[in-house]
Motif scaffolding. Sequence first.
Motif, PDB file in Angstrom:
ATOM      1  N   PHE A 104       0.831  -1.208   0.000  1.00 50.42           N
ATOM      2  CA  PHE A 104       0.000   0.000   0.000  1.00 50.42           C
ATOM      3  C   PHE A 104       0.865   1.257   0.000  1.00 50.42           C
ATOM      4  CE2 PHE A 104      -3.526  -2.670   1.948  1.00 50.42           C
ATOM      5  CZ  PHE A 104      -4.301  -2.639   0.800  1.00 50.42           C
ATOM      6  N   ALA A 105       1.961   1.243   0.768  1.00 48.15           N
ATOM      7  CA  ALA A 105       2.855   2.402   0.815  1.00 48.15           C
ATOM      8  C   ALA A 105       3.512   2.641  -0.539  1.00 48.15           C
ATOM      9  CB  ALA A 105       3.918   2.195   1.890  1.00 48.15           C
ATOM     10  N   THR A 106       3.908   1.567  -1.206  1.00 50.61           N
ATOM     11  CA  THR A 106       4.548   1.699  -2.514  1.00 50.61           C
ATOM     12  C   THR A 106       3.567   2.238  -3.548  1.00 50.61           C
ATOM     13  OG1 THR A 106       6.060  -0.129  -2.023  1.00 50.61           O
ATOM     14  CG2 THR A 106       5.750   0.437  -4.340  1.00 50.61           C
ATOM     15  N   ILE A 107       2.345   1.722  -3.531  1.00 51.96           N
ATOM     16  CA  ILE A 107       1.325   2.196  -4.469  1.00 51.96           C
ATOM     17  C   ILE A 107       1.005   3.663  -4.204  1.00 51.96           C
ATOM     18  CG2 ILE A 107      -1.086   1.938  -5.160  1.00 51.96           C
ATOM     19  CD1 ILE A 107      -0.777  -1.077  -4.639  1.00 51.96           C
ATOM     20  N   ARG A 108       0.928   4.019  -2.919  1.00 53.60           N
ATOM     21  CA  ARG A 108       0.599   5.407  -2.557  1.00 53.60           C
ATOM     22  C   ARG A 108       1.667   6.385  -3.025  1.00 53.60           C
ATOM     23  NH1 ARG A 108       2.085   8.344   1.694  1.00 53.60           N
ATOM     24  NH2 ARG A 108       2.959   6.514   2.736  1.00 53.60           N
ATOM     25  N   THR A 109       2.945   5.991  -2.908  1.00 50.86           N
ATOM     26  CA  THR A 109       4.031   6.892  -3.291  1.00 50.86           C
ATOM     27  C   THR A 109       4.300   6.887  -4.788  1.00 50.86           C
ATOM     28  OG1 THR A 109       5.654   5.131  -2.849  1.00 50.86           O
ATOM     29  CG2 THR A 109       5.172   6.676  -1.065  1.00 50.86           C
ATOM     30  N   GLY A 110       3.748   5.898  -5.494  1.00 49.61           N
ATOM     31  CA  GLY A 110       3.931   5.847  -6.933  1.00 49.61           C
ATOM     32  C   GLY A 110       5.263   5.303  -7.387  1.00 49.61           C
ATOM     33  N   VAL A 111       6.017   4.663  -6.483  1.00 42.25           N
ATOM     34  CA  VAL A 111       7.307   4.080  -6.851  1.00 42.25           C
ATOM     35  C   VAL A 111       7.081   2.841  -7.715  1.00 42.25           C
ATOM     36  CG1 VAL A 111       9.411   2.979  -5.967  1.00 42.25           C
ATOM     37  CG2 VAL A 111       8.420   4.945  -4.758  1.00 42.25           C
ATOM     38  N   GLU A 112       7.844   2.731  -8.801  1.00 44.66           N
ATOM     39  CA  GLU A 112       7.711   1.561  -9.671  1.00 44.66           C
ATOM     40  C   GLU A 112       8.222   0.322  -8.941  1.00 44.66           C
ATOM     41  OE1 GLU A 112       9.172  -0.109 -14.048  1.00 44.66           O
ATOM     42  OE2 GLU A 112       9.733   1.909 -13.388  1.00 44.66           O
ATOM     43  N   TRP A 113       7.479  -0.784  -9.040  1.00 45.66           N
ATOM     44  CA  TRP A 113       7.876  -2.001  -8.357  1.00 45.66           C
ATOM     45  C   TRP A 113       7.721  -3.198  -9.287  1.00 45.66           C
ATOM     46  CZ3 TRP A 113       4.028  -5.759  -7.130  1.00 45.66           C
ATOM     47  CH2 TRP A 113       2.709  -5.338  -7.338  1.00 45.66           C
ATOM     48  N   LYS A 114       8.452  -4.282  -8.928  1.00 49.37           N
ATOM     49  CA  LYS A 114       8.521  -5.456  -9.782  1.00 49.37           C
ATOM     50  C   LYS A 114       7.700  -6.632  -9.255  1.00 49.37           C
ATOM     51  CE  LYS A 114      11.363  -3.833 -12.916  1.00 49.37           C
ATOM     52  NZ  LYS A 114      11.000  -3.705 -14.329  1.00 49.37           N
ATOM     53  N   LYS A 115       7.855  -6.954  -7.971  1.00 50.93           N
ATOM     54  CA  LYS A 115       7.188  -8.124  -7.405  1.00 50.93           C
ATOM     55  C   LYS A 115       7.202  -8.046  -5.890  1.00 50.93           C
ATOM     56  CE  LYS A 115       9.409 -12.074  -7.363  1.00 50.93           C
ATOM     57  NZ  LYS A 115      10.143 -13.291  -7.749  1.00 50.93           N
ATOM     58  N   LEU A 116       6.486  -8.959  -5.261  1.00 51.25           N
ATOM     59  CA  LEU A 116       6.503  -9.104  -3.808  1.00 51.25           C
ATOM     60  C   LEU A 116       7.448 -10.239  -3.453  1.00 51.25           C
ATOM     61  CD1 LEU A 116       2.639  -8.952  -3.119  1.00 51.25           C
ATOM     62  CD2 LEU A 116       4.262  -7.045  -3.257  1.00 51.25           C
ATOM     63  N   ASP A 117       8.391  -9.957  -2.572  1.00 47.53           N
ATOM     64  CA  ASP A 117       9.342 -10.974  -2.130  1.00 47.53           C
ATOM     65  C   ASP A 117       8.973 -11.375  -0.711  1.00 47.53           C
ATOM     66  OD1 ASP A 117      11.581 -12.406  -1.141  1.00 47.53           O
ATOM     67  OD2 ASP A 117      12.892 -11.423  -2.595  1.00 47.53           O
ATOM     68  N   PHE A 118       8.392 -12.563  -0.569  1.00 43.40           N
ATOM     69  CA  PHE A 118       7.863 -12.975   0.729  1.00 43.40           C
ATOM     70  C   PHE A 118       8.951 -13.477   1.670  1.00 43.40           C
ATOM     71  CE2 PHE A 118       4.277 -13.119  -2.133  1.00 43.40           C
ATOM     72  CZ  PHE A 118       3.282 -12.521  -1.391  1.00 43.40           C
ATOM     73  N   ALA A 119      10.095 -13.872   1.155  1.00 41.99           N
ATOM     74  CA  ALA A 119      11.194 -14.318   2.016  1.00 41.99           C
ATOM     75  C   ALA A 119      11.939 -13.120   2.602  1.00 41.99           C
ATOM     76  CB  ALA A 119      12.153 -15.215   1.252  1.00 41.99           C
ATOM     77  N   ILE A 120      12.230 -12.137   1.759  1.00 44.86           N
ATOM     78  CA  ILE A 120      12.887 -10.923   2.238  1.00 44.86           C
ATOM     79  C   ILE A 120      11.884 -10.024   2.944  1.00 44.86           C
ATOM     80  CG2 ILE A 120      14.240  -8.894   1.550  1.00 44.86           C
ATOM     81  CD1 ILE A 120      15.711 -11.528   1.364  1.00 44.86           C
ATOM     82  N   GLY A 121      10.617 -10.163   2.606  1.00 42.02           N
ATOM     83  CA  GLY A 121       9.578  -9.404   3.296  1.00 42.02           C
ATOM     84  C   GLY A 121       9.429  -7.995   2.788  1.00 42.02           C
ATOM     85  N   LYS A 122       9.528  -7.819   1.477  1.00 42.23           N
ATOM     86  CA  LYS A 122       9.453  -6.456   0.942  1.00 42.23           C
ATOM     87  C   LYS A 122       8.828  -6.461  -0.443  1.00 42.23           C
ATOM     88  CE  LYS A 122      13.947  -6.378  -1.421  1.00 42.23           C
ATOM     89  NZ  LYS A 122      15.249  -5.701  -1.535  1.00 42.23           N
ATOM     90  N   VAL A 123       8.502  -5.264  -0.898  1.00 42.69           N
ATOM     91  CA  VAL A 123       8.130  -5.036  -2.283  1.00 42.69           C
ATOM     92  C   VAL A 123       9.414  -4.695  -3.026  1.00 42.69           C
ATOM     93  CG1 VAL A 123       6.768  -3.628  -3.859  1.00 42.69           C
ATOM     94  CG2 VAL A 123       5.867  -4.172  -1.582  1.00 42.69           C
ATOM     95  N   VAL A 124       9.729  -5.443  -4.071  1.00 43.40           N
ATOM     96  CA  VAL A 124      10.957  -5.191  -4.832  1.00 43.40           C
ATOM     97  C   VAL A 124      10.724  -3.961  -5.695  1.00 43.40           C
ATOM     98  CG1 VAL A 124      12.606  -6.107  -6.500  1.00 43.40           C
ATOM     99  CG2 VAL A 124      11.535  -7.631  -4.828  1.00 43.40           C
ATOM    100  N   GLU A 125      11.315  -2.843  -5.280  1.00 46.51           N
ATOM    101  CA  GLU A 125      11.130  -1.570  -5.959  1.00 46.51           C
ATOM    102  C   GLU A 125      12.283  -1.297  -6.916  1.00 46.51           C
ATOM    103  OE1 GLU A 125      10.937   1.182  -2.767  1.00 46.51           O
ATOM    104  OE2 GLU A 125       8.896   0.621  -2.153  1.00 46.51           O
ATOM    105  N   VAL A 126      12.004  -0.610  -7.991  1.00 42.10           N
ATOM    106  CA  VAL A 126      13.048  -0.202  -8.924  1.00 42.10           C
ATOM    107  C   VAL A 126      13.968   0.783  -8.220  1.00 42.10           C
ATOM    108  CG1 VAL A 126      13.534   0.972 -11.102  1.00 42.10           C
ATOM    109  CG2 VAL A 126      11.558  -0.554 -10.909  1.00 42.10           C
ATOM    110  N   GLY A 127      15.269   0.472  -8.183  1.00 40.88           N
ATOM    111  CA  GLY A 127      16.230   1.324  -7.490  1.00 40.88           C
ATOM    112  C   GLY A 127      16.335   1.030  -6.006  1.00 40.88           C
ATOM    113  N   GLY A 128      15.587   0.009  -5.526  1.00 39.67           N
ATOM    114  CA  GLY A 128      15.660  -0.343  -4.101  1.00 39.67           C
ATOM    115  C   GLY A 128      16.849  -1.237  -3.817  1.00 39.67           C
ATOM    116  N   ASP A 129      17.039  -1.565  -2.480  1.00 39.72           N
ATOM    117  CA  ASP A 129      18.178  -2.406  -2.123  1.00 39.72           C
ATOM    118  C   ASP A 129      17.796  -3.880  -2.175  1.00 39.72           C
ATOM    119  OD1 ASP A 129      16.603  -2.735   0.096  1.00 39.72           O
ATOM    120  OD2 ASP A 129      17.862  -1.560   1.431  1.00 39.72           O
TER     121      ASP A 129
END
Length: 552
Positions: A527-552
């Motif tokens: 929800f936070a990623t969608i709200r901020t408009g950051v481009e994202w690729k997939k949900l990573d359930f092991a790392i526990g994050k939304v894989v964002e373009v330019g993220g770590d």
Amino acid sequence: MCSPTSSLVENSEENGENDTDTLKKNFTVVLTGGKMSKTLHLVRCIRSYASSDPSLRVKIVVLETKKFRYSATRYSRCVDVFQVITTPRESPDAYMDDIYDVCKEHDATHFLPVAAPVEAVFDAELKCRLETELGVQVLHMDKELCSILDDKHSFGCFLREKLKIRSLRTHKVVSNEEVRKYNAIFLQEKKDNTLKRNMILKNLSYDPIHRLDLFQLPTGEERIDAYLQNIVLDGNPITKDEPWQLQEFLANGIEYSAMIVVRSNHLVTMTCCPSSASQLNYVHVEVPSIREWIENFMDGLAISEYTLTGQLCFDFMVLTEGDEKVAYPIECNPRVHTQCTIYNSDDVRTAFGSLLLNSTPQMEKGMVRMLDRDYNNNHKNNSSQGIINVYWFYNEFFKIIPDSWLFTYNESNDAERRSKLAMQKFPTISNQLIIVAIIYAPAMALSFLMCLPIWLLLYVPGNAVRSKSVVTKDLSDSEHLRAMIVKLILFLDRLAHMEENIEGDFWTYDPLPFVAKNHVQIASRLFATIRTGVEWKKLDFAIGKVVEVGGD
């Protein structure tokens, strides 16, 4: 383990019913990376170890950044304290100061970093300060060695020049011009028949966008120009500050990942798993060629000026050369790997917790036997219990759906596999599977209805936004549906045999993090990623994050 018995012991001690407190060994372990499944698993292993030994009293403190403050690990009954710290992306100094302050506040005895790629070097930089000023035992390597291992090019040079063990050819490039220069060199070597293998161009920094490209040299100038332009547009250009690597490309091999725990150049434990570009299923295997390489690596360290302590992982490609299997190291990541979740039987979990904090030769040998029991002997002896497979619930669930612009959870050969599934008979449906299906039916029906607009958008016949991989395969919509039903049956069968298929976040004694990971942590980040408009690729359930373009 986290059991009612351990709770009763703690309560009796608080009420003064136990007079042996002065004889207890007190450990306070601080871990980072609270968002990740591997942190949760290490916490459970350490708590299991503490509960198994009445002479131990262990306090576990888990840290995470504000962005992931609703991490599943904070809801674990195995965690005593959860605190928020500064991300090193904002301020490396504040990140290190926060960890230092937490260790000082809780009188930490051990610091066990479970780092994201951006954090590992800063954890190493903090090592000397924690050990000299606070007397904390830091279960991580120093900054110099961490920087060498963390850099793919430096790692290759280190193996070849310092340790003098098997490694791949490597070159560092800091500009587009250098890429073109090396391409000309490789073209000439190919012409002279001196180029042993093609070279691949890859980012030396963690790059979730281009890490699967496998762009090869030598090639034509037009292809190079197009690729270099593409990485510039994606925000990952080759520069002096952000160099890339040219490394020998290995084809027709089997890929593995290996994680080792090392204490002062001594190999404590090792696990090896078949791997792939996006791996979220782990099954321990013993690969002699990889173990041989690891032993050579440890022998080389023993006679070098470096001392290695920590948890680190390697990517390998195993090739057949003549009659031999030969392991080639691709890269090293000086941090805990998610495949540590293979240490998951009750006694193995306890033993791994012991090895992390207080390893002994007896326990090290015992771990080898237990892993062989769980992953080899059951298969060899045709035991009723099969080989243990670690997976993540929603990652497997999303594999039912063909890859598209929204879902990309399948392996690269998924289209071919679906073609075979569409032609085969439906798998045998057992009574156990029927019971599981009935239990999950309400949730699946509700999920289907809520996602119906997405299904229609993705899969109605002739829809323009359907993924290319689906359109270009000779499968009709009915065949796609049949393949999805088969995959659904196989998914339910996995749930029906939980003794062989272990969910990476679920544990009977500590079930709340499983719920929190899938319905609080991931959902809040999405929800936070969608709200901020950051481009994202997939949900990573092991790392526990939304894989964002330019993220770590």
